[in-house]
Design a protein around this motif. Structure first.
Motif, short mmCIF file in Angstrom:
data_model
loop_
_atom_site.label_atom_id
_atom_site.label_comp_id
_atom_site.label_asym_id
_atom_site.label_seq_id
_atom_site.Cartn_x
_atom_site.Cartn_y
_atom_site.Cartn_z
N ARG A 157 -16.76 2.39 9.13
CA ARG A 157 -15.87 2.19 7.58
C ARG A 157 -15.09 3.55 7.63
N GLY A 158 -13.98 2.58 6.93
CA GLY A 158 -12.50 3.70 6.81
C GLY A 158 -11.69 3.91 8.18
N VAL A 159 -12.43 3.56 9.46
CA VAL A 159 -11.29 3.64 10.22
C VAL A 159 -10.47 1.28 10.53
N ARG A 160 -9.40 2.42 10.16
CA ARG A 160 -8.82 0.24 9.90
C ARG A 160 -8.71 -0.15 11.97
N TYR A 161 -8.51 -1.10 11.99
CA TYR A 161 -8.31 -2.02 13.18
C TYR A 161 -7.14 -2.38 13.34
N ALA A 162 -6.05 -2.63 13.61
CA ALA A 162 -4.60 -3.49 13.40
C ALA A 162 -4.72 -4.46 14.52
N ALA A 163 -4.70 -5.70 14.44
CA ALA A 163 -4.83 -6.62 15.62
C ALA A 163 -3.41 -7.53 15.26
N PHE A 215 0.95 -1.07 0.04
CA PHE A 215 0.00 0.19 -0.20
C PHE A 215 0.80 1.26 0.58
N GLU A 216 0.67 2.26 -1.04
CA GLU A 216 1.51 3.19 -0.92
C GLU A 216 0.66 4.50 0.14
N ALA A 217 2.41 5.20 0.87
CA ALA A 217 1.50 6.33 1.97
C ALA A 217 0.76 7.38 0.83
N PRO A 218 -0.88 7.06 1.71
CA PRO A 218 -1.33 8.23 1.24
C PRO A 218 -1.13 9.74 1.09
N ASP A 219 -1.08 10.51 0.43
CA ASP A 219 -0.81 12.22 0.79
C ASP A 219 -1.62 12.98 1.39
N ALA A 220 -1.20 12.73 2.95
CA ALA A 220 -2.22 12.96 3.67
C ALA A 220 -1.56 12.68 5.18
N VAL A 221 -2.17 13.44 6.09
CA VAL A 221 -1.53 13.23 7.36
C VAL A 221 -2.58 12.01 7.99
N LEU A 222 -2.29 10.87 8.86
CA LEU A 222 -3.34 10.07 9.24
C LEU A 222 -2.73 10.13 10.93
N VAL A 223 -4.07 9.97 11.29
CA VAL A 223 -3.54 9.92 13.02
C VAL A 223 -4.15 8.30 13.14
N GLY A 224 -3.48 8.20 14.45
CA GLY A 224 -2.98 6.27 14.43
C GLY A 224 -3.84 6.69 16.67
N GLY A 266 -11.69 10.99 15.38
CA GLY A 266 -10.89 11.41 14.99
C GLY A 266 -10.15 10.21 14.22
N ALA A 267 -9.36 9.14 14.84
CA ALA A 267 -8.27 8.22 14.45
C ALA A 267 -9.06 7.51 12.85
N ASP A 268 -8.15 8.16 12.29
CA ASP A 268 -7.61 6.11 11.17
C ASP A 268 -7.55 5.29 11.68
N LEU A 269 -7.01 4.82 12.24
CA LEU A 269 -6.60 3.94 12.95
C LEU A 269 -6.56 3.55 13.84
#
Length: 253
Positions: free
Chosen positions: A142-148, A77-86, A111-114
């Protein structure tokens, strides 16, 4: 000594070569065929090799590496052209699957993306991985990823990862330096369709020492080349050892 692969009369075709020396910095070249794409042997030789054990050195630090093109799988996955909040689920241990899901939902609403597991949270009896993934994936919008966190016994790594993906995880996290950097390649080549988050716990034992070790930028670059989509690179807040410049160097790498 490094040129000879342990013996001055060793076979020439496997030898390293001193390409340049300037002041206290030396450039070494090694045959790609010594290790090919075997990440574990490459790490054993170059990042965690006998040079670090040698009594001949009081200072020896790997500060930069140039890798042959196409040697590693790289991220999917390419890094998106935006700042993500984890955000990280805290406390690290003790929450039930429903409490983890409730916390994740609040983080997503904030507001978390991840939203990711802590590196200490694996598959404990009070919060089994399957129950946790099922609960969190149902609670997030939808749109918020959960990293297990799928770190654990190596022989069942892919089984855990595939099951997490099946139950709705939006990403997979692995403690890459505890599990082994080759775990990133293993997860990437499994083609589970999810981004991989490489937690760096344990990497400080390589990177933190100024006298003997590996520069953080080298580790960050290799982590991504091995297959990580998310690479943990420290903090600007001063809570970990990296200086702001070191964090920027890792991001650039």
């Amino acid at each position: 000594m490094i040129e000879s692969v342990g013996r001055a009369d060793g076979p020439v075709h496997v030898r390293g070569r001193v390409a340049a020396q300037t002041g206290g910095r030396t450039v070494l070249e090694f045959p790609e065929t010594n290790w090919g794409a075997d990440i574990t042997l490459l790490v054993s030789s170059l990042l965690a090799g006998e040079w670090a054990d040698s009594a001949a050195f009081t200072r020896c630090r790997l500060v930069e590496a140039e890798w042959p093109p196409g040697l590693f799988p790289g991220p999917a996955f390419e890094a998106p052209d935006a700042v993500l909040v984890g955000a990280i689920i805290k406390p690290s241990l003790g929450l039930s699957p429903d409490e983890v899901a409730e916390t994740a939902a609040l983080l997503g609403a904030g507001g978390a993306d991840l939203v990711k597991d802590d590196e200490l949270l694996g598959n404990p009896e009070w919060c089994p991985l399957e129950d946790r993934v099922r609960a969190v994936s149902s609670a997030l919008t939808r749109g918020v990823r959960y990293a297990a966190n799928v770190t654990g016994p190596l022989d069942t790594l892919l089984e855990r990862a595939a099951r997490a993906a099946e139950l709705g995880a939006g990403a997979l996290m692995v403690n890459a330096f505890a599990q082994g950097l080759d775990s990133l390649r293993t997860l990437r080549e499994a083609e589970l369709g999810l981004p991989i988050f490489a937690h760096r716990v344990g990497a400080a034992l390589w990177t933190r020492g100024a006298a003997v070790g590996v520069a953080p930028g080298v580790v960050a670059e290799l982590t991504r080349l091995c297959g990580a989509d998310y690479v943990q690179v420290g903090s600007f807040m001063g809570s970990v050892y990296d200086t702001p410049d070191e964090v920027r160097t890792q991001i650039h790498a």
